[in-house]
Design a protein around this motif. Sequence first.
Motif, short mmCIF file in Angstrom:
data_model
loop_
_atom_site.label_atom_id
_atom_site.label_comp_id
_atom_site.label_asym_id
_atom_site.label_seq_id
_atom_site.Cartn_x
_atom_site.Cartn_y
_atom_site.Cartn_z
N PRO A 19 -4.21 -1.28 1.97
CA PRO A 19 -4.22 -1.51 3.45
C PRO A 19 -4.00 -0.27 4.07
O PRO A 19 -3.60 0.81 3.53
CB PRO A 19 -3.15 -2.48 3.88
CG PRO A 19 -2.77 -3.11 2.60
CD PRO A 19 -3.20 -1.92 1.37
N ILE A 20 -4.33 -0.10 5.36
CA ILE A 20 -4.05 1.06 6.30
C ILE A 20 -2.79 1.09 6.45
O ILE A 20 -1.73 0.08 6.73
CB ILE A 20 -4.62 1.06 7.76
CG1 ILE A 20 -6.14 1.10 7.55
CG2 ILE A 20 -4.13 2.13 8.47
CD1 ILE A 20 -6.99 0.79 8.67
N MET A 21 -1.84 2.40 6.25
CA MET A 21 -0.49 2.57 6.09
C MET A 21 -0.22 3.53 7.28
O MET A 21 -1.22 4.52 7.67
CB MET A 21 -0.04 2.95 4.70
CG MET A 21 -0.13 2.16 3.70
SD MET A 21 0.25 2.91 2.18
CE MET A 21 -1.29 3.65 1.61
N ASN A 22 1.02 3.42 7.67
CA ASN A 22 1.55 4.65 8.75
C ASN A 22 2.76 4.78 8.37
O ASN A 22 3.48 4.46 7.28
CB ASN A 22 1.29 4.11 10.15
CG ASN A 22 2.31 2.68 10.37
OD1 ASN A 22 3.47 2.75 9.89
ND2 ASN A 22 1.58 1.86 11.04
N GLN A 23 3.46 5.74 9.04
CA GLN A 23 4.66 6.36 8.87
C GLN A 23 5.82 5.31 8.73
O GLN A 23 6.90 5.34 8.05
CB GLN A 23 5.20 7.44 9.95
CG GLN A 23 5.51 6.84 11.33
CD GLN A 23 4.26 6.56 11.99
OE1 GLN A 23 3.17 7.01 11.79
NE2 GLN A 23 4.11 6.39 13.21
N ASP A 24 5.64 3.89 9.14
CA ASP A 24 6.51 2.86 9.18
C ASP A 24 6.46 2.00 8.11
O ASP A 24 7.12 1.46 7.81
CB ASP A 24 6.45 2.22 10.82
CG ASP A 24 6.96 3.17 11.83
OD1 ASP A 24 7.79 3.92 11.61
OD2 ASP A 24 6.37 3.05 12.98
N ASN A 25 5.13 1.73 7.71
CA ASN A 25 4.83 0.67 6.79
C ASN A 25 4.42 1.23 5.21
O ASN A 25 3.67 0.53 4.55
CB ASN A 25 4.19 -0.31 7.09
CG ASN A 25 2.69 0.27 7.48
OD1 ASN A 25 2.37 1.42 7.29
ND2 ASN A 25 1.65 -0.60 7.91
N VAL A 26 4.60 2.62 5.22
CA VAL A 26 4.01 3.20 3.85
C VAL A 26 4.58 2.62 2.81
O VAL A 26 5.88 2.23 2.75
CB VAL A 26 4.12 4.76 4.06
CG1 VAL A 26 5.69 5.14 3.96
CG2 VAL A 26 3.63 5.37 2.78
N PHE A 27 3.94 2.29 1.64
CA PHE A 27 4.50 1.96 0.50
C PHE A 27 5.22 2.91 -0.09
O PHE A 27 4.90 4.16 -0.52
CB PHE A 27 3.41 1.52 -0.53
CG PHE A 27 2.37 0.44 -0.05
CD1 PHE A 27 2.91 -0.70 0.39
CD2 PHE A 27 1.16 0.85 0.17
CE1 PHE A 27 1.92 -1.69 0.97
CE2 PHE A 27 0.25 -0.36 0.66
CZ PHE A 27 0.75 -1.55 1.21
N PRO A 28 6.68 2.72 -0.31
CA PRO A 28 7.51 3.86 -0.84
C PRO A 28 7.07 4.46 -2.32
O PRO A 28 7.35 5.55 -2.08
CB PRO A 28 8.88 3.12 -0.96
CG PRO A 28 8.69 1.81 -0.21
CD PRO A 28 7.23 1.59 0.02
N GLY A 29 6.47 3.82 -3.02
CA GLY A 29 6.21 4.53 -4.30
C GLY A 29 5.26 5.72 -4.05
O GLY A 29 5.31 6.48 -4.98
N ILE A 30 4.50 5.66 -3.00
CA ILE A 30 3.49 7.01 -3.07
C ILE A 30 4.12 8.33 -2.32
O ILE A 30 3.72 9.15 -2.29
CB ILE A 30 2.15 6.44 -2.19
CG1 ILE A 30 2.54 6.65 -0.61
CG2 ILE A 30 1.64 5.43 -2.76
CD1 ILE A 30 1.25 6.29 0.27
N LEU A 31 5.58 7.92 -1.98
CA LEU A 31 6.29 8.94 -1.65
C LEU A 31 7.12 10.08 -2.68
O LEU A 31 7.59 10.98 -2.33
CB LEU A 31 7.06 8.93 -0.33
CG LEU A 31 6.48 8.07 0.76
CD1 LEU A 31 7.69 7.59 1.84
CD2 LEU A 31 5.37 8.97 1.35
N GLU A 32 7.04 8.98 -3.79
CA GLU A 32 7.68 9.72 -5.06
C GLU A 32 6.59 10.04 -5.88
O GLU A 32 5.36 9.80 -5.93
CB GLU A 32 8.63 8.64 -5.50
CG GLU A 32 9.67 8.31 -4.67
CD GLU A 32 10.41 7.14 -4.93
OE1 GLU A 32 10.50 6.90 -6.04
OE2 GLU A 32 11.17 6.54 -4.15
N LYS A 33 7.12 10.90 -7.09
CA LYS A 33 6.34 11.10 -8.18
C LYS A 33 5.64 9.69 -8.83
O LYS A 33 6.08 8.88 -9.26
CB LYS A 33 6.93 11.78 -9.36
CG LYS A 33 6.31 12.34 -10.41
CD LYS A 33 7.50 13.06 -11.31
CE LYS A 33 6.48 13.21 -12.66
NZ LYS A 33 7.62 13.87 -13.78
N HIS A 34 4.24 9.82 -8.87
CA HIS A 34 3.39 8.67 -9.38
C HIS A 34 2.04 9.12 -9.70
O HIS A 34 1.66 10.25 -9.72
CB HIS A 34 3.50 7.57 -8.40
CG HIS A 34 2.63 7.85 -7.09
ND1 HIS A 34 2.92 8.61 -6.32
CD2 HIS A 34 1.18 7.24 -7.22
CE1 HIS A 34 1.93 8.65 -5.21
NE2 HIS A 34 1.04 8.01 -5.79
#
Length: 116
Positions: A19-34
């Motif tokens: 789905p479309i994400m933004n700074q408030d609802n981003v899936f946390p896993g993509i902000l980490e090594k993956h």
Amino acid sequence: MRYQDERLPEGAVKAGETPIMNQDNVFPGILEKHMAPKGKWGRIVVIKGTLEYIWEDSPEKVYTIDPEHPLVIEPERYHRVVIKGDVEFKVEFYKVEGKGMGKTDKDAQRPGESFL
């Protein structure tokens, strides 16, 4: 700013997208090594704002992704996304027939698999 100048391989077929994400609802896993889902290529499409993108094997090269510069994600290569402000984006996933993926890391975090 450093932009990526790569395209998806010829014959890429869309298999799914987040789905479309933004700074408030981003899936946390993509902000980490993956990694991308097994056997899939990814493409990050920014609708509004900018993102930073880092390949874990060359962290000194930070790429900027904006509405005019999407980014292609190679399979089986660790990466992460960095959000630094207001942004809207999604990640598309593609299958490429006959394109060898090499050895897969069975222990890799793959947050995109639930969108296939």
